[in-house]
Design an enzyme around this catalytic site. Structure first.
Site, PDB file in Angstrom:
ATOM      1  N   ASP A  31       0.835  -1.214   0.000  1.00  0.00           N
ATOM      2  CA  ASP A  31       0.000   0.000   0.000  1.00  0.00           C
ATOM      3  C   ASP A  31       0.869   1.263   0.000  1.00  0.00           C
ATOM      4  O   ASP A  31       0.667   2.172   0.815  1.00  0.00           O
ATOM      5  CB  ASP A  31      -0.924   0.021   1.222  1.00  0.00           C
ATOM      6  CG  ASP A  31      -1.638  -1.290   1.450  1.00  0.00           C
ATOM      7  OD1 ASP A  31      -2.041  -1.923   0.461  1.00  0.00           O
ATOM      8  OD2 ASP A  31      -1.793  -1.682   2.617  1.00  0.00           O
ATOM      9  N   GLU A 204     -11.449  -0.401  -3.603  1.00  0.00           N
ATOM     10  CA  GLU A 204     -10.787   0.220  -2.462  1.00  0.00           C
ATOM     11  C   GLU A 204      -9.536   0.960  -2.940  1.00  0.00           C
ATOM     12  O   GLU A 204      -9.207   0.978  -4.129  1.00  0.00           O
ATOM     13  CB  GLU A 204     -10.423  -0.829  -1.408  1.00  0.00           C
ATOM     14  CG  GLU A 204      -9.378  -1.837  -1.870  1.00  0.00           C
ATOM     15  CD  GLU A 204      -9.059  -2.895  -0.825  1.00  0.00           C
ATOM     16  OE1 GLU A 204      -9.820  -3.025   0.154  1.00  0.00           O
ATOM     17  OE2 GLU A 204      -8.040  -3.603  -0.992  1.00  0.00           O
ATOM     18  N   HIS A 267      -3.203  -1.159  -4.881  1.00  0.00           N
ATOM     19  CA  HIS A 267      -3.137  -0.091  -3.882  1.00  0.00           C
ATOM     20  C   HIS A 267      -2.028   0.906  -4.207  1.00  0.00           C
ATOM     21  O   HIS A 267      -1.005   0.987  -3.535  1.00  0.00           O
ATOM     22  CB  HIS A 267      -2.965  -0.621  -2.474  1.00  0.00           C
ATOM     23  CG  HIS A 267      -3.484   0.367  -1.474  1.00  0.00           C
ATOM     24  ND1 HIS A 267      -4.496   0.089  -0.607  1.00  0.00           N
ATOM     25  CD2 HIS A 267      -3.146   1.666  -1.246  1.00  0.00           C
ATOM     26  CE1 HIS A 267      -4.752   1.174   0.138  1.00  0.00           C
ATOM     27  NE2 HIS A 267      -3.948   2.150  -0.260  1.00  0.00           N
ATOM     28  N   PHE A 348       6.008  -9.355 -33.906  1.00  0.00           N
ATOM     29  CA  PHE A 348       7.457  -9.477 -33.734  1.00  0.00           C
ATOM     30  C   PHE A 348       8.281  -8.722 -34.772  1.00  0.00           C
ATOM     31  O   PHE A 348       9.492  -8.666 -34.664  1.00  0.00           O
ATOM     32  CB  PHE A 348       7.884 -10.949 -33.637  1.00  0.00           C
ATOM     33  CG  PHE A 348       7.235 -11.645 -32.474  1.00  0.00           C
ATOM     34  CD1 PHE A 348       7.651 -11.396 -31.178  1.00  0.00           C
ATOM     35  CD2 PHE A 348       6.169 -12.519 -32.671  1.00  0.00           C
ATOM     36  CE1 PHE A 348       7.049 -12.013 -30.099  1.00  0.00           C
ATOM     37  CE2 PHE A 348       5.551 -13.138 -31.595  1.00  0.00           C
ATOM     38  CZ  PHE A 348       5.989 -12.882 -30.305  1.00  0.00           C
ATOM     39  N   ASP A 361       4.392  -3.009 -25.872  1.00  0.00           N
ATOM     40  CA  ASP A 361       4.985  -3.331 -27.175  1.00  0.00           C
ATOM     41  C   ASP A 361       6.097  -2.357 -27.552  1.00  0.00           C
ATOM     42  O   ASP A 361       6.911  -2.653 -28.423  1.00  0.00           O
ATOM     43  CB  ASP A 361       3.920  -3.303 -28.270  1.00  0.00           C
ATOM     44  CG  ASP A 361       3.032  -4.534 -28.279  1.00  0.00           C
ATOM     45  OD1 ASP A 361       3.293  -5.463 -27.499  1.00  0.00           O
ATOM     46  OD2 ASP A 361       2.075  -4.563 -29.070  1.00  0.00           O
ATOM     47  N   HIS A 438      14.607   3.821 -39.328  1.00  0.00           N
ATOM     48  CA  HIS A 438      13.259   3.574 -39.827  1.00  0.00           C
ATOM     49  C   HIS A 438      13.152   4.033 -41.270  1.00  0.00           C
ATOM     50  O   HIS A 438      13.808   4.985 -41.707  1.00  0.00           O
ATOM     51  CB  HIS A 438      12.205   4.264 -38.951  1.00  0.00           C
ATOM     52  CG  HIS A 438      12.219   5.752 -39.009  1.00  0.00           C
ATOM     53  ND1 HIS A 438      11.565   6.479 -39.978  1.00  0.00           N
ATOM     54  CD2 HIS A 438      12.826   6.678 -38.201  1.00  0.00           C
ATOM     55  CE1 HIS A 438      11.755   7.769 -39.770  1.00  0.00           C
ATOM     56  NE2 HIS A 438      12.521   7.923 -38.711  1.00  0.00           N
TER      57      HIS A 438
END
Length: 462
Positions: A31, A204, A267, A348, A361, A438
């Site tokens: 907690d 809670e 919590h 993948f 991911d 990329h």
């Protein structure tokens, strides 16, 4: 798992600027609540497994709390109120005073749990002294716990959990002062979904995160074993005391994950890291156990305090991802030339995408290079044992098969960003001069001789 390794050189400045955590932060501390104060310290308190005292530690960094000296600031009474089950303390600084909210039973009736408040005017709350303000007022007449407080639109509120019938519900009220509320409490959440009713019917542990004018309230649900999970309420209206203002997400936002070895996350509280990013603080166990057959999770001391960054979706909602594996927390690689896009794996294959709502991911642990410990490898967060690797000059996330070829393909030299030295580029160790870059939304290993190529091979560690 490979050993973790820190970045060095120009790329280290990027990683050092971001908050770095090693989980778990604290063993046998459930907690957890961390408060960042204007004095430059973080204050940490949590439930101890003996349920007999309130402890506090402080440090100037979140990670520093792991080794900070812990001080007992209050102990349970030997008789009467506040004599048993000292649970879920929270520390807050309100109107130049410190307050600790906690739950406690009676020495003669340990299940007569109610919320209580301590107050201190000390500059350093570890020094005290602490004054008992008693039960949250007006006093609750049934099992109630997990009190917290927050301010929205200039108004302070108190929230807590309380049993009604067989349900543990979450209530909200307007605060008059830190231990007193006005008017009848508003019921804002009750367990209805299957994932909220495993073992017990529980909502809670409310915790509030306010960003960009929006109010989010997380809560924990089900029994405190591996079923425990974190849910999310969102306030859509301006009147927080109108139940219609609140909507509940149908699925948990953080739950047990066998892939990362974390069970029963729950919590939680929120804080802000040294770099200004939002952090969720919660506990979990690193094994799977369920209520029954002689097992009582309340007598199991091994809930551990953990930290991880909160990310934000394009629609302004928080994204908690999965409970990350133990060890150094993962990073995301954000494109230098397309700064709204991140590396992520999909079936993948590694690609570049914006708004990756399946957060894990796009998260990778930086570990010592599989083929060269002076270099690095990037391990998938939600597929531990799988690493970023090049194959036929395409970039994939695949399982380490132990071969020399795989380990070379999955090892990269960390370099100052080719287009921005404050960022990072990844050079292949077995194809020197070729970099992860990329192109057309996918990731490749290629030489990057021109400015556009160098930009596409440069990433921020987020």
């Amino acid at each position: 798992m490979a050993a973790t390794v820190a970045l060095v050189g120009p790329a280290a400045a990027v990683r050092a600027a971001a908050a770095v955590f090693t989980n778990p932060l604290a063993e046998q501390r459930a907690d957890p609540h961390i408060y960042r104060h204007s004095d430059g310290y973080y204050y940490f308190t949590a439930t101890v497994p003996e349920y007999d005292r309130i402890v506090l530690r402080r440090a100037t960094t979140l990670q520093g709390l792991a080794t900070a000296t812990e001080q007992v600031i209050w102990r349970r009474h030997s008789a009467g109120e506040m004599g048993a089950h000292i649970w879920a303390p929270e520390i807050h600084f309100i109107d130049d005073r410190w307050y600790v909210y906690f739950a406690a039973g009676r020495a003669e009736d340990v299940w007569a749990i109610r919320p209580y408040v301590l107050e201190s005017s000390a500059a350093n709350p570890l020094d005290g002294p602490w004054v008992e303000r008693g039960q949250l007022q007006p006093a609750r007449s049934s099992f109630s716990l997990d009190a917290t407080t927050f301010v929205h639109d200039g108004q302070r509120f108190l929230a807590w959990a309380e049993y009604a019938g067989s349900n543990s519900n979450i209530y909200l009220a307007r605060a008059v002062n830190p231990w007193t509320y006005a008017g009848p409490p508003t019921l804002i959440a009750t367990p209805t979904y299957a994932w909220e009713t495993r073992g017990y019917r529980v909502n809670e542990g409310p915790a509030v995160l306010i960003r960009n004018g929006r109010v989010f309230l997380t809560y924990s649900a089900s029994a405190t074993d591996a079923s425990y999970a974190i849910g999310l309420l969102t306030a859509a209206g301006s009147d927080l005391l109108d139940p219609a203002s609140w909507s509940k997400r149908a699925t948990p936002v953080l739950a047990s994950d066998s892939r990362t070895g974390q069970w029963g996350p729950g919590h939680n509280s929120f804080t802000v890291a040294e770099d200004g990013t939002d952090v969720i603080v919660y506990h979990s166990r690193n094994y799977e156990r369920y209520l029954g057959n002689g097992y009582d999770p309340l007598t199991d001391p091994n809930r551990r305090t953990r930290l991880q960054r909160v990310y934000w979706n394009a629609d302004g909602t928080p994204n908690f991802g999965v409970p990350v594996p133990d060890g150094v927390t993962p990073v995301r690689l954000r494109a230098h030339d397309l700064p709204d896009r991140y590396l992520r794996h999909w079936e993948f294959r590694v690609r570049l995408e914006p708004n990756v709502t399946n957060l894990a991911d796009s998260q990778f642990r930086i570990v010592a290079g599989l083929a060269d410990p002076s270099a690095i490898s990037l391990e998938s967060t939600n597929y531990p044992g799988y690493y970023l690797r090049h194959r036929d000059h395409q970039v994939w996330v695949e399982r380490d098969d132990g071969s020399t070829l795989f380990r070379q393909d999955a090892t990269f030299g960390r370099r100052a960003g080719l287009a921005d030295a404050s960022k990072v580029s990844l050079e292949s160790v077995n194809f020197p001069g070729q970099y992860v870059r990329h192109r057309d939304g996918l990731l490749y290993l290629e030489a990057v001789p021109d400015a556009a190529g160098r930009a596409s091979a440069t990433f921020a560690l987020d």
